[in-house]
Design a protein around this motif. Sequence first.
Motif, PDB file in Angstrom:
ATOM      1  N   HIS A   7       5.523  17.488  -5.831  1.00 20.59           N
ATOM      2  CA  HIS A   7       5.843  16.861  -4.542  1.00 20.59           C
ATOM      3  C   HIS A   7       4.863  15.744  -4.173  1.00 20.59           C
ATOM      4  N   ARG A   8       3.922  15.457  -5.036  1.00 18.42           N
ATOM      5  CA  ARG A   8       2.875  14.479  -4.733  1.00 18.42           C
ATOM      6  C   ARG A   8       3.339  13.064  -5.061  1.00 18.42           C
ATOM      7  N   ARG A   9       3.096  12.140  -4.124  1.00 14.88           N
ATOM      8  CA  ARG A   9       3.338  10.723  -4.377  1.00 14.88           C
ATOM      9  C   ARG A   9       2.084   9.966  -3.928  1.00 14.88           C
ATOM     10  N   LEU A  10       1.418   9.361  -4.888  1.00 15.65           N
ATOM     11  CA  LEU A  10       0.203   8.605  -4.600  1.00 15.65           C
ATOM     12  C   LEU A  10       0.567   7.149  -4.343  1.00 15.65           C
ATOM     13  N   SER A  11      -0.097   6.540  -3.369  1.00 15.46           N
ATOM     14  CA  SER A  11       0.251   5.169  -3.015  1.00 15.46           C
ATOM     15  C   SER A  11      -0.909   4.512  -2.275  1.00 15.46           C
ATOM     16  N   TRP A  12      -0.987   3.207  -2.419  1.00 16.31           N
ATOM     17  CA  TRP A  12      -1.849   2.408  -1.539  1.00 16.31           C
ATOM     18  C   TRP A  12      -1.059   2.095  -0.269  1.00 16.31           C
ATOM     19  N   ILE A  13      -1.739   2.111   0.866  1.00 15.29           N
ATOM     20  CA  ILE A  13      -1.134   1.722   2.140  1.00 15.29           C
ATOM     21  C   ILE A  13      -1.930   0.548   2.694  1.00 15.29           C
ATOM     22  N   ARG A  14      -1.246  -0.515   3.042  1.00 10.12           N
ATOM     23  CA  ARG A  14      -1.903  -1.725   3.526  1.00 10.12           C
ATOM     24  C   ARG A  14      -2.379  -1.537   4.962  1.00 10.12           C
ATOM     25  N   SER A  15      -3.643  -1.890   5.213  1.00 10.88           N
ATOM     26  CA  SER A  15      -4.202  -1.868   6.561  1.00 10.88           C
ATOM     27  C   SER A  15      -4.900  -3.205   6.775  1.00 10.88           C
ATOM     28  N   ALA A  16      -4.232  -4.114   7.505  1.00 14.26           N
ATOM     29  CA  ALA A  16      -4.742  -5.483   7.680  1.00 14.26           C
ATOM     30  C   ALA A  16      -4.964  -6.098   6.299  1.00 14.26           C
ATOM     31  N   ASP A  17      -6.197  -6.502   5.991  1.00 15.17           N
ATOM     32  CA  ASP A  17      -6.469  -7.091   4.670  1.00 15.17           C
ATOM     33  C   ASP A  17      -7.095  -6.084   3.717  1.00 15.17           C
ATOM     34  N   ARG A  18      -6.938  -4.794   4.003  1.00 14.82           N
ATOM     35  CA  ARG A  18      -7.552  -3.745   3.191  1.00 14.82           C
ATOM     36  C   ARG A  18      -6.463  -2.818   2.649  1.00 14.82           C
ATOM     37  N   TRP A  19      -6.865  -1.974   1.686  1.00 23.23           N
ATOM     38  CA  TRP A  19      -5.949  -0.997   1.107  1.00 23.23           C
ATOM     39  C   TRP A  19      -6.527   0.404   1.266  1.00 23.23           C
ATOM     40  N   LEU A  20      -5.684   1.326   1.707  1.00 23.63           N
ATOM     41  CA  LEU A  20      -6.076   2.725   1.855  1.00 23.63           C
ATOM     42  C   LEU A  20      -5.499   3.520   0.694  1.00 23.63           C
ATOM     43  N   CYS A  21      -6.326   4.359   0.100  1.00 26.96           N
ATOM     44  CA  CYS A  21      -5.863   5.256  -0.951  1.00 26.96           C
ATOM     45  C   CYS A  21      -5.256   6.486  -0.267  1.00 26.96           C
ATOM     46  N   ALA A  22      -3.964   6.690  -0.470  1.00 25.52           N
ATOM     47  CA  ALA A  22      -3.247   7.730   0.281  1.00 25.52           C
ATOM     48  C   ALA A  22      -2.422   8.595  -0.652  1.00 25.52           C
ATOM     49  N   ARG A  23      -2.109   9.755  -0.148  1.00 22.04           N
ATOM     50  CA  ARG A  23      -1.229  10.693  -0.834  1.00 22.04           C
ATOM     51  C   ARG A  23      -0.161  11.136   0.149  1.00 22.04           C
ATOM     52  N   VAL A  24       1.094  11.160  -0.310  1.00 19.19           N
ATOM     53  CA  VAL A  24       2.219  11.568   0.517  1.00 19.19           C
ATOM     54  C   VAL A  24       2.879  12.768  -0.154  1.00 19.19           C
ATOM     55  N   ASP A  25       2.991  13.871   0.577  1.00 18.74           N
ATOM     56  CA  ASP A  25       3.661  15.075   0.075  1.00 18.74           C
ATOM     57  C   ASP A  25       4.970  15.242   0.825  1.00 18.74           C
ATOM     58  N   GLU A  26       6.081  15.279   0.080  1.00 23.91           N
ATOM     59  CA  GLU A  26       7.409  15.343   0.680  1.00 23.91           C
ATOM     60  C   GLU A  26       7.975  16.756   0.600  1.00 23.91           C
ATOM     61  N   PRO A  27       8.812  17.139   1.567  1.00 23.45           N
ATOM     62  CA  PRO A  27       9.460  18.460   1.512  1.00 23.45           C
ATOM     63  C   PRO A  27      10.336  18.600   0.266  1.00 23.45           C
ATOM     64  N   ASP A  28      10.638  19.844  -0.066  1.00 22.54           N
ATOM     65  CA  ASP A  28      11.375  20.151  -1.293  1.00 22.54           C
ATOM     66  C   ASP A  28      12.666  19.355  -1.423  1.00 22.54           C
ATOM     67  N   ASP A  29      13.476  19.367  -0.377  1.00 21.84           N
ATOM     68  CA  ASP A  29      14.803  18.759  -0.464  1.00 21.84           C
ATOM     69  C   ASP A  29      14.820  17.330   0.055  1.00 21.84           C
ATOM     70  N   ARG A  30      13.634  16.757   0.326  1.00 24.85           N
ATOM     71  CA  ARG A  30      13.513  15.413   0.879  1.00 24.85           C
ATOM     72  C   ARG A  30      14.271  15.292   2.202  1.00 24.85           C
ATOM     73  N   VAL A  31      14.300  16.388   2.928  1.00 24.41           N
ATOM     74  CA  VAL A  31      14.796  16.396   4.299  1.00 24.41           C
ATOM     75  C   VAL A  31      13.627  16.773   5.189  1.00 24.41           C
ATOM     76  N   ALA A  32      13.246  15.862   6.074  1.00 23.95           N
ATOM     77  CA  ALA A  32      12.019  16.045   6.852  1.00 23.95           C
ATOM     78  C   ALA A  32      12.330  16.287   8.321  1.00 23.95           C
ATOM     79  N   ARG A  33      11.457  17.045   8.952  1.00 23.72           N
ATOM     80  CA  ARG A  33      11.542  17.296  10.389  1.00 23.72           C
ATOM     81  C   ARG A  33      10.401  16.602  11.129  1.00 23.72           C
ATOM     82  N   GLY A  34       9.930  15.522  10.553  1.00 23.19           N
ATOM     83  CA  GLY A  34       8.824  14.781  11.133  1.00 23.19           C
ATOM     84  C   GLY A  34       7.748  14.545  10.086  1.00 23.19           C
TER      85      GLY A  34
END
Length: 624
Positions: A7-34
């Motif tokens: 369920h792990r998705r690693l990604s850079w997230i842009r913040s102004a002129d910088r990059w944040l090292c981030a991890r996004v974990d998604e629910p099993d069925d890719r249906v989210a409640r927030g």
Amino acid sequence: MPEWVRHRRLSWIRSADRWLCARVDEPDDRVARGAVIVAPSFDREAVVSFRTTRALAARARRAGFVAYTFAWSGDADSSTLPEDGDLARLWLEDLTAVIGHARGLVGPDAPVHVVGLRLGAAVAALLPDHGPGRRLYWEPISGGSFLRHHKLIRQTSVPVPTLESVVELDGMTLTPAQVSGLRRLRAPSAASLGPHEELRTESDRRAAMRLVLGAPYFAHVPHAALDEIVERLPAGEPVDLPAWTPQLVATMSVPDAEGRPATVTEAMCEIGPKRLPGIVTRSADVAPRAAVLFTAMGAEIKAGPGGAWSRAARELAPEGVLSLRADRGGLGDDADPDHAPEPRPYTDSAVLDVASATSWLSGRGLPVIGVGVCAGAWALLRAAADHDAALRAVFGVNVVHWSPDSAVYTEAFYAHYHGQEAADRSAPADRSPEGRSPEGTDTPDDAEGDIPGASRRGAGTVLRGGLSALRELVSTELAIRLPRLRSALRPDVPLDLTEPLLRTVPRRVGITLLYGCHDHRIFLGKGGGRSMRRATRGGQQFEVVVDPAIDHSLFAQAAQRETLEQLRRRIDAEAPVIPTEPATAPAPSTAEPGAPVITLTRVAGVDHVRHQGQVSPVSREAGR
């Protein structure tokens, strides 16, 4: 495939002129409640609480939320901070950027909750209304208290002088402008909470401090508290997550050796069959001449002590160095969020992970140099010895445990070196205002008060402490001077000599060992001098560099700078820089076959070279 990888998705997230090292974990069925965003603390606190924040994200994902964990600008693998940056403003931009990314997935009507831990709570308190969602401030601390705590920890735990032009924390530095911004962060108080804000402090103050203080292998992951936190975050209506593509490559501007701006790229990747997370750093303008594999020191994260590996990778890239920093199994982004304690670092699986990363990097057709501290260097040496890893050289810092047999690193071994007594010492009762109440108002540094869990040091306590210190001193001296006798007296501590491992490292693999004075004495006491002489007689390139500025975990900035300079020497020996103009005379190289062993020792600010048993003072240039 393990759940935390699937369920792990690693990604850079842009913040102004910088990059944040981030991890996004998604629910099993890719249906989210927030969505739930975990705003971490900073520097050493973020490392120690890394498993806790990942475990919190895992619980949020199982509850149906998209879960975000990330590092602030200037921390871990995220972009370096500008020297004149206002931390309060920049980190608020960071948090806003992560919220914006989450809104892009769950939509404007779904709840986006923010859980701020320690310093992260102070940043979250700056947020204006960010739409539906709650903010939970967990063990908040102000920027001023954070600075006070960690300046003191740095000064008392590392016997290396601090730099004068910056404020040194445990592994990281802050400029005066950054310090000023950090001081503007205020811990939220109960009196100031809005209708969608909540403050949480733990009743067990020692357990609360073990969330963020001490070493990672002492860290406390409060699973029951994590369940309670997630239960208090209301879920919204289910939303199908849109298809999205992680940002895997970030382009950053860094100063080169002359201070001119240079462009480097950082690409996220996954290594080997276990899909171990990694980041490849290289120059966008300079062709690589060498490759470097950075591995975590003991049971920490791939960014290195205080983010030292991230900074080193970016600084070396314009000099023609392609580098990979990768987690080993069970560490960092590969950690099992349900496994409470840190994994043991002296294992065969750790060696296989390092060998896998080396094999991946060697496919670039460049000489590969492995870099590690303590257990990380042990894994590299084992990989070179047992798996014929494609290493040209191993650069190890403060290697103190040498047995190649992972079976000797038993629970008794870890209990001795990482025991509960040490864990308790690592988490003193919190004497800060935040530790006593949620108000977060500053008081004098010497204020005592009635602190839960604190005790008066009576005569019995002092005596017990003295006997414990004496026993530790005797044990250490035995380990240094008479390891065989120490092993006989302490059968729970296995005999640990350098020769069984070093003898098996192929002669073609050069070895550079960098030590502080204390750890160097341990190396010599375990037969390091004899192993070094034996290897050199056999034609192996083997050097030992000793510098009083090198603390064991490279918390001191002087230690990190010296480590980088010595690494440069090793890289230049394996892949010399091609001069733009003809040199008047070739520089000597430690890579010449049969070169004699050289030990550089810095004593009282004067460089000495130990060469074939003779010691003489030399200039810094000659020593290098």
